[in-house]
Motif scaffolding. Sequence first.
Motif, PDB file in Angstrom:
ATOM      1  N   THR A 220      68.853  53.506  79.526  1.00  0.00           N
ATOM      2  CA  THR A 220      68.508  53.322  80.391  1.00  0.00           C
ATOM      3  C   THR A 220      69.098  54.357  81.738  1.00  0.00           C
ATOM      4  OG1 THR A 220      68.174  51.030  79.892  1.00  0.00           O
ATOM      5  CG2 THR A 220      67.597  51.586  82.661  1.00  0.00           C
ATOM      6  N   ILE A 221      67.508  55.315  82.212  1.00  0.00           N
ATOM      7  CA  ILE A 221      67.745  55.688  83.226  1.00  0.00           C
ATOM      8  C   ILE A 221      66.702  55.450  84.531  1.00  0.00           C
ATOM      9  CG2 ILE A 221      67.728  58.385  84.067  1.00  0.00           C
ATOM     10  CD1 ILE A 221      67.747  58.948  80.810  1.00  0.00           C
ATOM     11  N   ALA A 222      66.923  55.513  85.306  1.00  0.00           N
ATOM     12  CA  ALA A 222      66.113  54.884  86.901  1.00  0.00           C
ATOM     13  C   ALA A 222      66.151  56.494  88.053  1.00  0.00           C
ATOM     14  CB  ALA A 222      67.240  53.684  87.112  1.00  0.00           C
ATOM     15  N   ILE A 223      64.779  56.543  87.553  1.00  0.00           N
ATOM     16  CA  ILE A 223      64.681  58.180  88.418  1.00  0.00           C
ATOM     17  C   ILE A 223      63.910  58.059  89.464  1.00  0.00           C
ATOM     18  CG2 ILE A 223      64.239  60.695  88.046  1.00  0.00           C
ATOM     19  CD1 ILE A 223      64.482  60.430  85.012  1.00  0.00           C
ATOM     20  N   PHE A 224      63.160  56.831  89.720  1.00  0.00           N
ATOM     21  CA  PHE A 224      62.517  56.578  90.222  1.00  0.00           C
ATOM     22  C   PHE A 224      62.943  56.316  92.071  1.00  0.00           C
ATOM     23  CE2 PHE A 224      63.424  51.996  88.643  1.00  0.00           C
ATOM     24  CZ  PHE A 224      63.789  51.748  89.552  1.00  0.00           C
ATOM     25  N   GLY A 225      62.149  56.715  92.847  1.00  0.00           N
ATOM     26  CA  GLY A 225      62.334  56.691  94.679  1.00  0.00           C
ATOM     27  C   GLY A 225      61.984  57.583  95.193  1.00  0.00           C
ATOM     28  N   ILE A 226      61.559  57.392  96.909  1.00  0.00           N
ATOM     29  CA  ILE A 226      60.691  57.985  97.507  1.00  0.00           C
ATOM     30  C   ILE A 226      61.037  58.246  98.733  1.00  0.00           C
ATOM     31  CG2 ILE A 226      58.297  57.294  96.358  1.00  0.00           C
ATOM     32  CD1 ILE A 226      58.537  54.605  99.098  1.00  0.00           C
ATOM     33  N   MET A 227      60.854  59.484  99.234  1.00  0.00           N
ATOM     34  CA  MET A 227      61.220  60.086 100.908  1.00  0.00           C
ATOM     35  C   MET A 227      60.295  60.060 101.242  1.00  0.00           C
ATOM     36  SD  MET A 227      64.173  62.716 100.737  1.00  0.00           S
ATOM     37  CE  MET A 227      62.880  64.468 100.556  1.00  0.00           C
ATOM     38  N   ASP A 228      60.075  59.632 102.333  1.00  0.00           N
ATOM     39  CA  ASP A 228      58.694  59.104 103.789  1.00  0.00           C
ATOM     40  C   ASP A 228      59.047  60.587 104.527  1.00  0.00           C
ATOM     41  OD1 ASP A 228      56.937  58.121 102.303  1.00  0.00           O
ATOM     42  OD2 ASP A 228      57.455  55.654 102.539  1.00  0.00           O
ATOM     43  N   GLY A 229      58.465  60.481 105.507  1.00  0.00           N
ATOM     44  CA  GLY A 229      58.927  61.097 106.669  1.00  0.00           C
ATOM     45  C   GLY A 229      59.782  60.585 107.597  1.00  0.00           C
ATOM     46  N   GLU A 230      60.585  60.699 107.813  1.00  0.00           N
ATOM     47  CA  GLU A 230      61.469  59.765 108.599  1.00  0.00           C
ATOM     48  C   GLU A 230      61.399  58.917 109.912  1.00  0.00           C
ATOM     49  OE1 GLU A 230      63.852  58.097 107.902  1.00  0.00           O
ATOM     50  OE2 GLU A 230      64.762  59.060 105.878  1.00  0.00           O
ATOM     51  N   ASP A 231      60.780  60.792 110.632  1.00  0.00           N
ATOM     52  CA  ASP A 231      60.119  60.172 111.707  1.00  0.00           C
ATOM     53  C   ASP A 231      59.224  58.767 111.741  1.00  0.00           C
ATOM     54  OD1 ASP A 231      61.805  61.397 113.136  1.00  0.00           O
ATOM     55  OD2 ASP A 231      60.582  63.324 113.053  1.00  0.00           O
TER      56      ASP A 231
END
Length: 243
Positions: free
Chosen positions: A80-91
């Motif tokens: 099982t490989i978990a690749i999902f993720g998000i990086m919204d603008g930090e500000d």
Amino acid sequence: METVLVLGATSDIAIAIAKKFAAEKYNIQLAARKPAQLGALQSDIKIRYNVECTVHAFDALQFHSHSLFFEGLKPKPDITIAIFGIMDGEDDAFEDWNLIQRMIDTNYTGAVSILNIAAKYYIKRKSGNIIGISSVAGDRGRASKLIYGSSKAAFNAYLAGLRNKCFKENVHVMTVKPGFVYTRMTEGMPLPKLLTSTPAHVADVVYAGFVKKKNTVYVKWFWRFIMLIIKNIPEFQFKKMKL
């Protein structure tokens, strides 16, 4: 033939990893929030690599659906490989709790939810592999990656603990820290060429680490030393720096 479950299969890194494992003659299960986007990839994998490839609906934020999702997989994945993720603008995230919660729940809570289910299955059968794609951003808290980095730090700690818990059960857990990667998520960012990988390179390193049963893998080896230096900068000095 063993089966690999790719969670978050629409990302550039996920696509490269799915193709790499398919090339090594693993059957592939592609899972994503928008499975309709996976049809072309499914056909390409089946035709190009002559392996089984199926598509499944999976939403990292629908925690209560994860058990039913995993139970519905036929066959159950060996890896099982978990690749999902998000990086919204930090500000933007700093000012908006909804963005903060979405990042934390996607990068950490959702990953813990589904990987706990996979881990319990592997422990019960005394075999299996879990691979978590995390980030070097989790190695030390930084102002520029306050929410994203802290969510990845939590994920790193979870994977390390899960690795320890599963070791005696013949279940291996590997943490992958890619560093900068040329993807749709980083498009437009001024990334330093020397420090930046391609999705195909990430996939090669992930597969090599899986074969060797590595515990933690930095996709470009020098990231390990870069982050070691960053982690050892004294706090009184570090908090003055723009990192």
